[in-house]
Design an enzyme around this catalytic site. Structure first.
Site, PDB file in Angstrom:
ATOM      1  N   LYS A  95       0.835  -1.196   0.000  1.00  0.00           N
ATOM      2  CA  LYS A  95       0.000   0.000   0.000  1.00  0.00           C
ATOM      3  C   LYS A  95       0.877   1.256   0.000  1.00  0.00           C
ATOM      4  O   LYS A  95       0.583   2.245  -0.669  1.00  0.00           O
ATOM      5  CB  LYS A  95      -0.871  -0.048   1.257  1.00  0.00           C
ATOM      6  N   LYS A 144      23.763 -11.182 -31.797  1.00  0.00           N
ATOM      7  CA  LYS A 144      23.618  -9.888 -32.463  1.00  0.00           C
ATOM      8  C   LYS A 144      22.143  -9.596 -32.723  1.00  0.00           C
ATOM      9  O   LYS A 144      21.635  -8.537 -32.409  1.00  0.00           O
ATOM     10  CB  LYS A 144      24.396  -9.896 -33.778  1.00  0.00           C
ATOM     11  N   LYS A 170      24.535 -15.894 -23.823  1.00  0.00           N
ATOM     12  CA  LYS A 170      23.141 -15.869 -23.377  1.00  0.00           C
ATOM     13  C   LYS A 170      22.201 -15.589 -24.545  1.00  0.00           C
ATOM     14  O   LYS A 170      22.540 -14.871 -25.491  1.00  0.00           O
ATOM     15  CB  LYS A 170      22.922 -14.853 -22.265  1.00  0.00           C
ATOM     16  N   ASP A 171      21.018 -16.178 -24.467  1.00  0.00           N
ATOM     17  CA  ASP A 171      19.958 -15.829 -25.403  1.00  0.00           C
ATOM     18  C   ASP A 171      19.621 -14.359 -25.261  1.00  0.00           C
ATOM     19  O   ASP A 171      19.842 -13.748 -24.209  1.00  0.00           O
ATOM     20  CB  ASP A 171      18.671 -16.604 -25.045  1.00  0.00           C
ATOM     21  N   ASP A 172      19.009 -13.800 -26.290  1.00  0.00           N
ATOM     22  CA  ASP A 172      18.422 -12.482 -26.145  1.00  0.00           C
ATOM     23  C   ASP A 172      17.166 -12.637 -25.281  1.00  0.00           C
ATOM     24  O   ASP A 172      16.432 -13.623 -25.420  1.00  0.00           O
ATOM     25  CB  ASP A 172      18.074 -11.923 -27.516  1.00  0.00           C
ATOM     26  N   GLY A 352      26.935  -1.608 -23.783  1.00  0.00           N
ATOM     27  CA  GLY A 352      27.945  -0.645 -24.225  1.00  0.00           C
ATOM     28  C   GLY A 352      29.364  -1.008 -23.837  1.00  0.00           C
ATOM     29  O   GLY A 352      30.243  -0.139 -23.768  1.00  0.00           O
ATOM     30  N   GLY A 374      28.066  -7.255 -26.427  1.00  0.00           N
ATOM     31  CA  GLY A 374      27.293  -7.558 -27.628  1.00  0.00           C
ATOM     32  C   GLY A 374      27.974  -6.932 -28.825  1.00  0.00           C
ATOM     33  O   GLY A 374      28.777  -7.563 -29.514  1.00  0.00           O
ATOM     34  N   GLY A 375      27.684  -5.633 -29.017  1.00  0.00           N
ATOM     35  CA  GLY A 375      28.295  -4.898 -30.120  1.00  0.00           C
ATOM     36  C   GLY A 375      29.813  -4.892 -30.040  1.00  0.00           C
ATOM     37  O   GLY A 375      30.490  -4.866 -31.075  1.00  0.00           O
TER      38      GLY A 375
END
Lengths: 425, 425
Positions: A95, A144, A170-172, A352, A374-375
């Site tokens: 609450k 990617k 890892k999977d997206d 990043g 990633g990138g």
């Protein structure tokens, strides 16, 4: 008496914060107090919330009181709620979350509450053992793009990452059950790519496959993936609740590490006025409920979280202080309780990240961290495998006390990466 | 092609909002676009997000751009995600929730997505039928205090409320499994009190018992309560996720209405910059997932939500426009789809409600509303039963077109209430 302690930050230009604190402590426990007869008060005292502290911050140079806030700590008797995260959160912030500018900034748990939680099944030590890597940060990579791609393309992307020497893929988080890459076939394809890569790299690899679908079928989905060969899971915890993570982690048939994704957590932690802090959501609660790895936005990259919040998450994931404030409440009992020893969760600062940031990541997190890219891997000028290699070289350089610049002279993948993205020392 | 549409409000002093919108539409679907070869683009187009509109609001008189925002609408192909709420939310707001000042302010669902949801099993019509009340707002009451009380005290509180003529009584959301009032005994005690009250009032009553505990045992807990005689359930949806509500509602053995409590939702909806709007959280998603009644903070009382947000929740709960934007995307198909006809959910504006507010509640919500009171019933100067009677009298007055003041002249309970708390006309 056992208590869990909630710390709130409450913004208000003119409120009497002490009065507010007492009204919370009573309202969220026994409901009313002063009107109770003395005998009833005695009976109810063990259910009554306790105001531990009220620290008021008056802004200097603000005529209208704007920016005025208080940090309020309230202890809630364990006896009032079942020992699960939904009950605790509903008690301390159900609450109350709707009652003005108030944010839940910290939680401390009593040893008796903590004892209902097993924490990570593998943790940092268990994952290191699975991978046979003890002495350096791990490297994780992500696909990617996954939506609309078939098994062949996913397998190709997987192999490219694995060949560069990453420890985890890892999977997206947006890859759900779909006809192109259904979970069992996806696991088979990717684990086959992992085996092929292992013959080149000589190293083991964990693939965290995304567990999705109806809430009551998640455990079944996880076991299906494991039967098909999956050696790790990815789970979008916030979409299903913390107790579901705890149940997946506690399931004896789910015998692989679980990586917790922070999807949707940004709906709760970034506001200074509302919500629940990142260190509670992505730190304490994730570890308690059994996340072996926890992803969160890094302070370095594209989706940014302030560094002090990153450090607070790390602290919650790797230290033994989850029950810290308990001694404040019951000094007599502190010595009699066994120390709380939940396994540690791997911090995975994400988004990043490029090889040039590795010195900063290790400076801030130490060696027990997963570098997640990633990138920074797929965008490497010499290709995906070179992207992974550049990260591994950056890690080796830092662990060996060599600057990236020096190490890059004999490691062209690292040099190409730092030339493109720069390097922090 | 079917699309679900997300509307975001994005605050930024200087961003190129059109560029940001396109980066979201690509980033949360196919991942990359311009670098794909033309043939691949053609193949991937059915997975690509579509920017529908970008409306930029430049604040007047702000030199530094502060207060600048844009409303961005993006359509996501259904083909990208499984047809459940976790998948939809993770797709449209998983990672994005952590990416700057961005709030998910609305969602529109394609008919094909909607067709996976049954909505409320009872809804407004079904609840009216169970109670035999067609022509007036319903009256709900809550316990005064529950923590630390035993069955006898809970039964006494229950009878006092029931005797005043309330239609529904709900558990407190912070009442979990506990030794004093375990769920089966609590149901038996309260339903026995309901039967006794029925002999006095001549009316039926629903008791919404709080379903709590481990996530995978909730359905079992609900069935245990029903077997013990419970004729309604209360559920803290946000703590367990929307898919768990959907599963409880869809379970054929859970044959009673479900009241959704908004506990924890205040961690997400109040900020103008972050989170998910109340009309999505407490309106559209609750109805889709099968809540028969939905509680939310009223604009009148102590825990306040702005009136326009209350009206947006009401709109989501009771209108047939959940799929509204679909025709914009695929005009050719609009006529071929069956209309979406989910049952309506009862809006339950709550907190700080007294009988004098009933004219405003009915003015704003119409007759299909549940008037929900706690202190306004228990705090009545003539006692709890009189508190319920005063509300019923206020409802009768408004339905009969009589002012509360006039009606109070022949109804002392109402008069006592309006003298204490005032009255809106």
């Amino acid at each position: 008496m056992n208590y869990c302690v909630a710390t709130y930050r409450c913004h208000d230009d003119k409120a009497d914060f002490h009065k507010k604190a007492h009204s919370i402590a009573i309202g969220l426990t026994v409901g009313s107090w002063t009107e109770l007869p003395a005998a009833k008060q005695k009976e109810m005292e063990k259910h009554l919330g306790v105001v531990l502290s009220v620290d008021v911050f008056e802004p200097s140079g603000s005529a209208d009181g704007s920016g005025r806030y208080a940090d309020i700590r309230i202890a809630y008797p364990d006896i009032n709620f079942s020992h699960d995260i939904p009950a605790l959160l509903i008690t301390v912030f159900g609450k109350l979350s709707m009652d003005g500018k108030i944010k839940l900034i910290d939680l401390h748990f009593s040893p008796s509450f903590l004892s209902s939680f097993a924490g990570p099944k593998f943790g940092i030590g268990g994952i290191r053992e699975l991978l046979g890597v003890q002495d350096r940060p791990l490297l994780m990579s992500i696909f990617k793009s996954v939506v609309g791609h078939d098994l062949e393309e996913l397998g190709r992307q997987f192999y490219g990452q694995a060949a560069g020497g990453v420890d985890l893929i890892k999977d997206d988080e947006i890859l759900f059950e779909n006809p192109l890459t259904p979970i069992e076939k996806r696991v088979q394809t990717c684990m086959e790519a992992a085996r092929r890569a292992e013959t080149v790299t000589g190293q083991k690899l964990l693939y965290a496959v995304n567990i999705t679908g109806p809430a009551s079928k998640l455990a079944e989905q996880a076991k299906k993936a494991i039967a098909a060969g999956a050696n790790a899971l990815l789970f979008n915890v916030l979409a299903y609740g913390f107790d579901t993570l705890r149940e997946l982690s506690a399931d004896p048939d789910i015998s692989v590490p679980i990586a917790a994704h922070p999807a949707l957590s940004g709906a709760m932690y970034p506001s200074p006025h509302y919500g629940i802090s990142a260190s509670v959501l992505l730190g304490k609660l994730m570890r308690l409920c059994g996340a072996d790895l926890v992803l969160f936005p890094s302070p370095y990259g594209s989706v940014v979280m302030p560094k002090e919040e990153n450090m607070a998450i790390r602290h919650a994931l790797v230290t033994d202080e989850l029950a810290k404030d308990y001694v404040y409440l019951s000094p007599g009992q502190a010595g009699s309780e066994a120390p709380i020893a939940l396994r540690e969760s791997f911090p995975v600062p994400s988004a990043g990240i490029h090889p040039g940031l590795v010195p900063w990541i290790i400076r801030d997190f130490g060696v027990d961290v997963v570098v997640n890219a990633g990138g920074g891997i797929h965008g490497h000028p010499l290709g995906t495998a070179a992207g992974g290699q550049a990260f591994r070289q950056a890690i080796d350089a830092v662990m060996g006390g060599v600057t990236l610049e020096d190490y890059g002279r004999t490691h062209p993948e690292l040099q190409a990466a730092t030339q493109l993205w720069g390097a922090k020392q």
